[in-house]
Scaffold this motif. Structure first.
Motif, PDB file in Angstrom:
ATOM      1  N   CYS A 352      -6.470   5.370  -0.053  1.00  0.00           N
ATOM      2  CA  CYS A 352      -5.874   4.178  -0.671  1.00  0.00           C
ATOM      3  C   CYS A 352      -6.329   2.892   0.018  1.00  0.00           C
ATOM      4  CB  CYS A 352      -4.350   4.266  -0.626  1.00  0.00           C
ATOM      5  SG  CYS A 352      -3.650   5.470  -1.763  1.00  0.00           S
ATOM      6  N   VAL A 353      -6.810   3.001   1.241  1.00  0.00           N
ATOM      7  CA  VAL A 353      -7.354   1.838   1.951  1.00  0.00           C
ATOM      8  C   VAL A 353      -8.827   1.644   1.609  1.00  0.00           C
ATOM      9  CG1 VAL A 353      -7.926   0.913   4.234  1.00  0.00           C
ATOM     10  CG2 VAL A 353      -5.697   1.982   3.846  1.00  0.00           C
ATOM     11  N   VAL A 354      -9.551   2.760   1.501  1.00  0.00           N
ATOM     12  CA  VAL A 354     -11.003   2.698   1.309  1.00  0.00           C
ATOM     13  C   VAL A 354     -11.385   2.407  -0.141  1.00  0.00           C
ATOM     14  CG1 VAL A 354     -13.076   4.139   1.285  1.00  0.00           C
ATOM     15  CG2 VAL A 354     -11.596   4.130   3.291  1.00  0.00           C
ATOM     16  N   SER A 355     -10.766   3.101  -1.102  1.00  0.00           N
ATOM     17  CA  SER A 355     -11.216   2.980  -2.492  1.00  0.00           C
ATOM     18  C   SER A 355     -11.076   1.565  -3.060  1.00  0.00           C
ATOM     19  CB  SER A 355     -10.501   4.004  -3.391  1.00  0.00           C
ATOM     20  OG  SER A 355      -9.109   3.792  -3.407  1.00  0.00           O
ATOM     21  N   PRO A 356     -10.048   0.775  -2.720  1.00  0.00           N
ATOM     22  CA  PRO A 356     -10.031  -0.598  -3.240  1.00  0.00           C
ATOM     23  C   PRO A 356     -11.233  -1.430  -2.797  1.00  0.00           C
ATOM     24  CG  PRO A 356      -7.845   0.004  -2.479  1.00  0.00           C
ATOM     25  CD  PRO A 356      -8.773   1.094  -2.043  1.00  0.00           C
ATOM     26  N   VAL A 357     -11.812  -1.119  -1.625  1.00  0.00           N
ATOM     27  CA  VAL A 357     -12.999  -1.858  -1.169  1.00  0.00           C
ATOM     28  C   VAL A 357     -14.168  -1.586  -2.112  1.00  0.00           C
ATOM     29  CG1 VAL A 357     -14.609  -2.232   0.743  1.00  0.00           C
ATOM     30  CG2 VAL A 357     -12.201  -1.771   1.221  1.00  0.00           C
ATOM     31  N   ALA A 472      -4.870   2.953 -10.676  1.00  0.00           N
ATOM     32  CA  ALA A 472      -4.585   1.572 -11.091  1.00  0.00           C
ATOM     33  C   ALA A 472      -4.450   0.647  -9.885  1.00  0.00           C
ATOM     34  CB  ALA A 472      -3.306   1.533 -11.931  1.00  0.00           C
ATOM     35  N   PHE A 473      -3.931   1.173  -8.768  1.00  0.00           N
ATOM     36  CA  PHE A 473      -3.821   0.357  -7.551  1.00  0.00           C
ATOM     37  C   PHE A 473      -5.203  -0.086  -7.078  1.00  0.00           C
ATOM     38  CE2 PHE A 473      -4.125   0.447  -2.871  1.00  0.00           C
ATOM     39  CZ  PHE A 473      -3.347  -0.668  -2.576  1.00  0.00           C
ATOM     40  N   SER A 474      -6.143   0.854  -7.028  1.00  0.00           N
ATOM     41  CA  SER A 474      -7.504   0.515  -6.605  1.00  0.00           C
ATOM     42  C   SER A 474      -8.141  -0.486  -7.561  1.00  0.00           C
ATOM     43  CB  SER A 474      -8.367   1.780  -6.538  1.00  0.00           C
ATOM     44  OG  SER A 474      -7.865   2.684  -5.584  1.00  0.00           O
ATOM     45  N   SER A 475      -7.950  -0.245  -8.859  1.00  0.00           N
ATOM     46  CA  SER A 475      -8.528  -1.131  -9.866  1.00  0.00           C
ATOM     47  C   SER A 475      -7.945  -2.538  -9.785  1.00  0.00           C
ATOM     48  CB  SER A 475      -8.292  -0.543 -11.258  1.00  0.00           C
ATOM     49  OG  SER A 475      -8.795  -1.391 -12.253  1.00  0.00           O
ATOM     50  N   MET A 476      -6.630  -2.619  -9.556  1.00  0.00           N
ATOM     51  CA  MET A 476      -5.985  -3.933  -9.513  1.00  0.00           C
ATOM     52  C   MET A 476      -6.416  -4.720  -8.280  1.00  0.00           C
ATOM     53  SD  MET A 476      -1.941  -4.874  -9.910  1.00  0.00           S
ATOM     54  CE  MET A 476      -1.931  -4.286 -11.601  1.00  0.00           C
ATOM     55  N   VAL A 477      -6.472  -4.063  -7.126  1.00  0.00           N
ATOM     56  CA  VAL A 477      -6.948  -4.747  -5.920  1.00  0.00           C
ATOM     57  C   VAL A 477      -8.400  -5.172  -6.116  1.00  0.00           C
ATOM     58  CG1 VAL A 477      -7.408  -4.512  -3.448  1.00  0.00           C
ATOM     59  CG2 VAL A 477      -5.334  -3.529  -4.418  1.00  0.00           C
TER      60      VAL A 477
END
Length: 543
Positions: A352-357, A472-477
C-alpha cells in the motif's frame, strides 16, 4: 439448509455461464464494446481538450508610441523597443524603458532613440500572435502559472468524481453512471465555451471533471463485467486503445478547428447524445444479480445467448437464483476496519506504500508527455497525434508479454527504458530534432506499456474482498501525478527547459526499483484473503 447453500454456491459461476453457454466474447459483447467506444472517445476529448484550449500564445508588449489601432505582432522595428528573448526573437513579457525627454520623430517610424535600452520594464498591455486560446480572451500572456493551473485544478475534480461515480454505479447501475457522467460532461463543456471570465472558466472546468469524468470507468466496468474471463484483458486493452484513438482524433479536430470556443463546441455537443444509452445499452448482469433483480438478469442473459446463437440452460438460472438467495440469508461476521487490517500486515502495508508511487509515476509521465508534446519542435497538432498514437502498440505489447515473461520483467524494463529515454532527451542538443522526437515517442510507448501492466499487477497483489478498495486507494493517490503534470510546462519555461524530462525520468527510475520489493504474480491464483495475498511469492499456487 447449510447443505443446500453449499450446493448452490458451488453449482453456479457467471464466468462459467459466459464460457460454456452464452459466449464469452460473441456478437452481443462486440456490439456493446462498439457502443461503448463513443463515450470512451468522448472521455479522451474531455481529458485532453484543455491542452489546446489553454495553449500558450506568443505575445509582446504593446508599444503605445509606435503601435496603431491594429498592431502587427512582429513589425520590423520590434527590437528597437523590445529586448531579444532567450529562446525567441524578442521578449514576450518586457520592453525597454521610456526616455524622460524622448526625441521628436516622424510619424510611422519607431527608432531605437525613443527608448532607454539600459532599462527594462514589464508590459502593461500585450499584443498577441493569434486569438486561438483562452490566453488571449483572459489576458494570460505572461501569467504562466494561472494558465497552467487550469489543467491541475481540473484534475483535482477527478478526485471527487471517483467516489461519486462509484456510489451511483453501485447504487443505480453502471448504465446510469455512464449516462449521467457523459451528459454532465456535454452540457457543462458547452456552457464553458461561452464564458468570458477566467474565474468562471476555471469553475466550470472543475465542475465538469467532478461530475462528468467517470464515463470512462463506467464503460470499463460495464464491458469487462459482460465478457468472459478469457477475454477480459483483451477487452481492457481494447478500451485503452479506443481512448488513445480518441486522443488522435482530438489532435486532428483541434488542427482543423483551432479557435478554442468553436473547438469546445465541436468536441462537447455530440456527448449529449450519450444520454440515449440509458435505453440502448443493457445493464451489467453482475450488478443486477448483486441487487437481486433476477428477472432482468434472466432476460439479458437470454438476449446475450440469442444474439450469440447460444443456449442458456434453466439449470444455470436456477443455480444463480439459489446462490443469490443463500448469500442474502448468510450472516455477515463483524470485521475490523480495513485500515486496521492493513496495518496489522507488514506485507500488505508495504504494498500500500509502494503501489501508489507507481501510479503517481504513471499519471505524471503519461499526462506530462501529452501536455508537453505540443511544445516540441514542429507542428504541435501532429506531435500530439503521434504521441497519442504510439500508446496503441504499447498497450498490445504489454498484453503479449505479461503472460509470457511475467509482470515484474515487463514493468521494470518499461519503467527503466522510459527513464533512459527521458534522461537522454533532457540532455540531447535541441538541434537533433529527429532523434529527440524518436526518444520522446519511445518513452511514451514505454509508459503506455507500463500503464496497462500496472492495472493488472496491482489488482493481483490484493485479496478479493478488499481488492477494489485497495486498488482504488493506489489509483486515487496516483492522481497527484496528473495534478502535477499540467504544471510541468511552467517549470520548463521558468526554471529549466529539461526539468520535466528529468522529473519524469527520476520517477520512472524509482518506480522500476520499487517493483523489486513486490512478488511476481504470473501463474498464481488470485488471493482471496489477506493470508493468501501475503503468501504470493513465498509458495507456488496453482492457477
Amino acid at each position: 439448509m447449510s447443505t443446500e447453500k453449499g450446493e448452490a454456491k458451488s453449482g453456479v459461476d457467471l464466468d462459467n455461464i459466459l464460457e460454456d453457454e452464452v459466449g464469452q466474447f460473441g456478437k452481443y459483447q462486440i456490439v456493446t464494446l462498439a457502443l461503448a467506444a463513443f463515450p470512451i472517445i468522448f472521455s479522451a476529448f474531455a481529458s485532453g481538450e484543455y491542452i489546446f484550449t489553454t495553449a500558450r500564445i506568443s505575445s509582446r508588449c504593446r508599444i503605445n508610441e509606435c503601435d496603431g489601432a491594429d498592431p502587427e505582432f512582429a513589425p520590423n522595428w520590434v527590437l528597437n523597443a523590445i529586448p531579444p528573448g532567450e529562446s525567441t526573437a524578442f521578449d514576450n513579457c518586457q520592453r525597454y524603458g521610456n526616455l524622460t525627454s524622448p526625441p521628436i520623430v516622424s510619424e510611422g517610424t519607431c527608432p531605437a532613440s525613443l527608448f532607454d535600452q539600459s532599462r527594462k520594464e514589464d508590459c502593461e498591455q500585450y499584443v498577441y500572435e493569434n486569438q486561438l486560446s483562452v490566453v488571449y480572451d483572459f489576458n494570460l500572456a505572461c501569467d504562466e502559472w494561472r494558465r497552467s493551473q487550469i489543467g491541475s485544478i481540473r484534475t483535482i475534480g477527478t478526485l471527487v468524481v471517483l467516489p461519486i461515480t462509484g456510489y451511483i454505479s453501485d447504487r443505480w447501475g453502471r448504465r446510469v453512471a455512464l449516462t449521467i457522467n457523459a451528459f454532465n460532461t456535454g452540457w457543462i463543456g458547452l456552457v464553458r465555451s461561452f464564458v468570458n471570465s477566467y474565474e468562471w472558466f476555471l469553475t466550470l472546468e472543475v465542475l465538469e471533471s467532478a461530475v462528468g469524468a467517470g464515463a470512462y470507468s463506467s464503460c470499463y466496468i460495464l464491458v469487462t463485467e459482460l465478457v468472459g474471463p478469457k477475454y477480459r484483458v483483451v477487452a481492457g486493452a481494447t478500451i485503452s486503445t479506443l481512448f488513445a484513438v480518441g486522443q488522435v482524433i482530438l489532435g486532428l479536430i483541434a488542427w482543423g478547428v483551432p479557435s478554442w470556443r468553436p473547438l469546445t463546441q465541436v468536441l462537447y455537443a455530440p456527448q449529449l447524445l450519450v444520454v440515449c444509452y440509458f435505453w440502448i445499452l443493457s445493464e451489467s448482469v453482475r450488478w443486477l444479480m448483486s441487487k437481486g433483480r433476477y428477472d432482468e438478469s434472466e432476460r439479458i442473459l437470454k438476449k446475450v445467448a440469442q444474439v450469440n446463437k447460444k443456449e442458456l440452460s434453466e439449470k444455470s438460472l436456477e443455480a444463480l437464483r439459489a446462490t443469490a438467495e443463500a448469500e442474502k440469508n448468510m450472516p455477515k461476521p463483524d470485521e475490523p476496519w480495513l485500515a486496521i487490517l492493513v496495518f496489522r500486515s507488514r506485507t500488505i502495508l508495504s504494498r500500500c506504500v509502494v503501489s501508489p508511487v507507481w501510479w503517481i509515476t504513471n499519471t505524471l509521465v503519461y499526462y506530462g508527455m501529452n501536455i508537453n508534446a505540443v511544445n516540441l519542435v514542429g507542428n504541435s497538432y501532429l506531435n500530439y497525434v503521434a504521441v497519442a498514437a504510439i500508446e496503441i502498440p504499447g498497450y498490445w505489447t504489454a498484453i503479449l508479454l505479461l503472460d509470457r515473461i511475467g509482470r515484474k520483467p515487463v514493468l521494470i524494463c518499461g519503467y527503466w527504458l522510459c527513464a533512459a529515454c527521458q534522461f537522454t532527451f533532457a540532455f540531447l542538443p535541441t538541434e537533433n530534432s529527429g532523434a529527440r522526437l524518436a526518444l520522446y515517442l519511445f518513452g511514451k510507448y514505454c509508459i503506455a506499456m507500463v500503464m496497462t501492466s500496472v492495472y493488472v499487477y496491482t489488482a493481483e497483489l490484493y485479496p478479493t474482498k478488499y481488492r477494489h478498495n485497495l486498488f482504488a486507494f493506489s489509483s486515487m493517490v496516483g492522481r497527484l501525478g496528473s495534478i502535477t503534470a499540467p504544471l510541468t510546462p511552467s517549470l520548463a519555461s521558468e526554471v529549466w527547459e529539461s526539468l520535466p524530462s528529468v522529473l519524469f525520468g527520476s520517477f520512472a527510475l524509482l518506480s522500476g526499483a520499487l517493483i523489486f520489493t513486490t512478488p511476481e504474480t504470473l501463474g498464481t491464483k488470485l488471493p482471496d484473503t489477506f493470508e493468501d495475498a501475503e503468501q504470493i511469492g513465498k509458495k507456488k499456487t496453482n492457477s
